[in-house]
Design a protein around this motif. Sequence first.
Motif, PDB file in Angstrom:
ATOM      1  N   GLU A 683       0.860  -1.181   0.000  1.00 51.52           N
ATOM      2  CA  GLU A 683       0.000   0.000   0.000  1.00 51.52           C
ATOM      3  C   GLU A 683       0.892   1.226   0.000  1.00 51.52           C
ATOM      4  OE1 GLU A 683      -2.028  -1.113   3.471  1.00 51.52           O
ATOM      5  OE2 GLU A 683      -3.720  -2.013   2.414  1.00 51.52           O
ATOM      6  N   VAL A 684       0.574   2.195  -0.802  1.00 46.24           N
ATOM      7  CA  VAL A 684       1.414   3.377  -0.988  1.00 46.24           C
ATOM      8  C   VAL A 684       0.691   4.585  -0.382  1.00 46.24           C
ATOM      9  CG1 VAL A 684       2.665   4.792  -2.641  1.00 46.24           C
ATOM     10  CG2 VAL A 684       2.282   2.370  -3.128  1.00 46.24           C
ATOM     11  N   PHE A 685       1.346   5.259   0.548  1.00 44.17           N
ATOM     12  CA  PHE A 685       0.779   6.420   1.227  1.00 44.17           C
ATOM     13  C   PHE A 685       1.505   7.672   0.755  1.00 44.17           C
ATOM     14  CE2 PHE A 685       0.398   2.677   3.825  1.00 44.17           C
ATOM     15  CZ  PHE A 685      -0.926   2.695   4.231  1.00 44.17           C
ATOM     16  N   PHE A 686       0.728   8.719   0.484  1.00 38.51           N
ATOM     17  CA  PHE A 686       1.291   9.957  -0.053  1.00 38.51           C
ATOM     18  C   PHE A 686       0.931  11.122   0.868  1.00 38.51           C
ATOM     19  CE2 PHE A 686       1.105  13.858  -2.494  1.00 38.51           C
ATOM     20  CZ  PHE A 686       2.275  13.811  -3.255  1.00 38.51           C
ATOM     21  N   ARG A 687       1.934  11.991   1.139  1.00 43.37           N
ATOM     22  CA  ARG A 687       1.672  13.181   1.943  1.00 43.37           C
ATOM     23  C   ARG A 687       2.417  14.357   1.352  1.00 43.37           C
ATOM     24  NH1 ARG A 687       4.003  15.420   6.904  1.00 43.37           N
ATOM     25  NH2 ARG A 687       5.478  13.678   7.006  1.00 43.37           N
ATOM     26  N   SER A 688       1.694  15.428   1.072  1.00 44.06           N
ATOM     27  CA  SER A 688       2.330  16.643   0.562  1.00 44.06           C
ATOM     28  C   SER A 688       3.048  17.350   1.698  1.00 44.06           C
ATOM     29  CB  SER A 688       1.280  17.576  -0.045  1.00 44.06           C
ATOM     30  OG  SER A 688       1.875  18.813  -0.400  1.00 44.06           O
ATOM     31  N   LEU A 689       4.244  17.841   1.420  1.00 43.91           N
ATOM     32  CA  LEU A 689       5.036  18.591   2.404  1.00 43.91           C
ATOM     33  C   LEU A 689       4.988  20.081   2.137  1.00 43.91           C
ATOM     34  CD1 LEU A 689       8.180  16.247   2.620  1.00 43.91           C
ATOM     35  CD2 LEU A 689       6.136  16.247   4.063  1.00 43.91           C
ATOM     36  N   ASP A 690       4.231  20.522   1.128  1.00 41.63           N
ATOM     37  CA  ASP A 690       4.084  21.941   0.816  1.00 41.63           C
ATOM     38  C   ASP A 690       3.050  22.577   1.739  1.00 41.63           C
ATOM     39  OD1 ASP A 690       5.915  21.826  -1.328  1.00 41.63           O
ATOM     40  OD2 ASP A 690       4.346  20.991  -2.625  1.00 41.63           O
TER      41      ASP A 690
END
Length: 811
Positions: A683-690
């Motif tokens: 499972e791939v989790f994505f989080r924006s750091l902007d």
Amino acid sequence: MTGHHVTRRFGWDCHGLPVEHEIDQKLGIKSKKDVIEKGIAIYNEEYRGIVQRYVVEWEKTLLHQKGLVYKGFKVTPYSIGCKTPLSNFEANLNYKEVSDPEIMVAFPVVNDADGASFVALSELPIEKAKKSVATKNVDTYEILDKFSGASLVGKKCVPLFDYFKDHSGFAFKVMADSYVSGTGIVHCAPAFGEDDYLVCLDNGIFSKEKGKELVVAVDDDGCFTDRIKVKKEDKDTDKDIIQAVKEKGRLVKSGRAVPSWFLAVEKIKQLLLENTEKTEWVPKFVKEKRFHNWLENARDWAVSWSRFWGTPLPVWSNEAGDEIVVVDSIEKLEKLSGEKVTDLHRHKIDHITIPSERGGGVLKRVEDVFDCWFESGSMPYAHMHYPFENVELFENNFPGDFVAEGLDQTRGWFYTLMVLSTALFGKPAFKNLICNGLVLAEDGKKMSKRLKNYPPPSEVIDEFLVRNAKRLEVEGLAPFAPLNHSVLQNSSIVLDQWINSATRSLVHFVREEMDGYRLYTMVPRLVEFLNDLTNTYHVNPWLHSHVLEELNVKSLVPCNDTLKYATLRAEPDFGVLGRRLGKSMGEVAKAVKAMSTDDILKFEETGEFTINTHVIKLSDVKITREFNAKAEEVDAKGDGDVLVVLDLRSDESLYEAGVAREIVNRVQKLRKKGALEPTDMVEVFFRSLDEDETTCREILDSQDAYIRGALGSSLLPHSLLPPHAEESYHGISNLSFAITLARPALVLNLDGVAALFDGNTKQVQGLLAYLLMRDHHSGIPTWDGQDEGRLHRRSASGDCGVGGTCVLDCW
């Protein structure tokens, strides 16, 4: 494909040792006597159950008329297991070295005043039982005198055993021959060594024609005869004989002297060599080295076998052997015998007799059958039933254009083909020969019918052909339909013209190489063409999608307007024109380079133009297309015939697609870093750091289909992110983000599940075992949380914050 017809004639080995060995094992046959007791008819019908093909042999008559066939004794390799002599080339097809003894023995000289003995090398244990003398141990020695070996010729010696003392009048004496080396004295056993046989024959010890005085002390099953007082196979007596002579050693090679029918190959050896020179072999060294050397040392061929299943020798003889009839057809046999003949195997014709023309009783068929290699060598004419049928067809097409077989047939089929065609017709059996290598089995050995070390052909066909055909059918691929060739020829698309030219070049090359039988040169060229065809060229409607995928571009717009992005320029071919024009080359070159675009277009249309009486053709000039646009965000590259223009101007859709590819690239690198297999589910989790996550969210929404197709699933929101194993990226297309990979797993809330079963722990454990068995992700089961007994699919280290350690897909 080239307008020639080749008749397909199925054929396979049905006579010979491999099939006989199989039947012997099935019926428990151990000796020739076993076959006689069981009955030849029963024995042969077992073979018929395996194969039902028979070729009428007829060459025997012609070869006999030419004086190339004779019966006599000769030392040949002998198979005790199969109870038959082998031809010299058969013995070499599967030759193995085995450990056997050889000893040095002393032969006391008869009536010698000093009690001297001849010390000789004796290689065969059988020899010592037949014609040997007692040994004498000598620890030390000194040279007393020197004299030539010739002075010893004729001297008599004492045999080791008395089994053959009745032969002392003509045996047990010194003879001379040039083949002897080493100690200078060897022990001869004329029935078991070819050189021994020949030297004894030359010295008049026995007669080759009669064969009556040569005694063979071993029977067909490899056991000593009654003359020898040992009831063992000769190989089993080694220890006893060694004990008697107090020495040890090694046997290199042996054979047996048996009555056989021979083809006099040595008489036609020179013609064999000449006919071989008329043929072309690929590779050449097989003919020039291996085959030539074999022919140089060719010996007479024992074409008869003392077997039961095979083509019977068509020879009828009286008991004395001085009246012989060679039968060349069924019709002749019926006429001479008065019996109807429907089958030519032994059990169907051995009883048939022919009245003697001399009035001396009847002639009976000799018991032997043909060496099956005689049948193989007869293939060119036997398969046409020549000379009984198809006489004109055969004579107009012989020798054949080519034969092909493995390297192991150099001394097998290639040899017998050449011998029989030379003996019968005075010409080679083929014009060209292709000799291929051997495909080895998994154990590194040659694939063998005897060893059965190959996969069943039916399984290979089913696995690699039938299943793949079914797969293509199931996947619903469109049926293959060849392109109309005229469409390709008349196409103005450069790729069409290129693949058409490549195809014509390939056809020309293949035909030229096949005419020279150089099959090995074609495979690399074919592979190269297939690569070009599948990876470079695709006929519409696949061309666009292929180019887009291979070149990673957004769209492809073909353009047939050659002047929209390019200008034309002409360059003279100095290599072609220089030789033809000489001093005028400079003047013509200057005029060609000065041609305008209109001049070049007209030149391409007419195919030629004239400069100061010099006619210039398209083949004399190289016309190129050069990019003429000046835009900063446009680039181009071409090879003169094709011009590719890239529009480098960026827009929003290109930007979003680029970001999506960067994200996918990072995920794939993470998978590699984690040593994951392509089939591992994560499972791939994505989080924006902007600070502003809007851009990332919009890109993920617009590119979700691409990401899902590339990764197998959508990206999961950072709210479900595990507390560790995070990888951060910064400055990717002016964006920053973090990605985490995690394996999914099943987790049960123990308290909640227990409540469903009123606290029955056994039922809870049963449910747990069943659910984990059904899980495809090998997660580690844990028990915690108070989520009212709901089942969750989760990361092994995640935390959803809902009373347990589950992270997603609650139900």
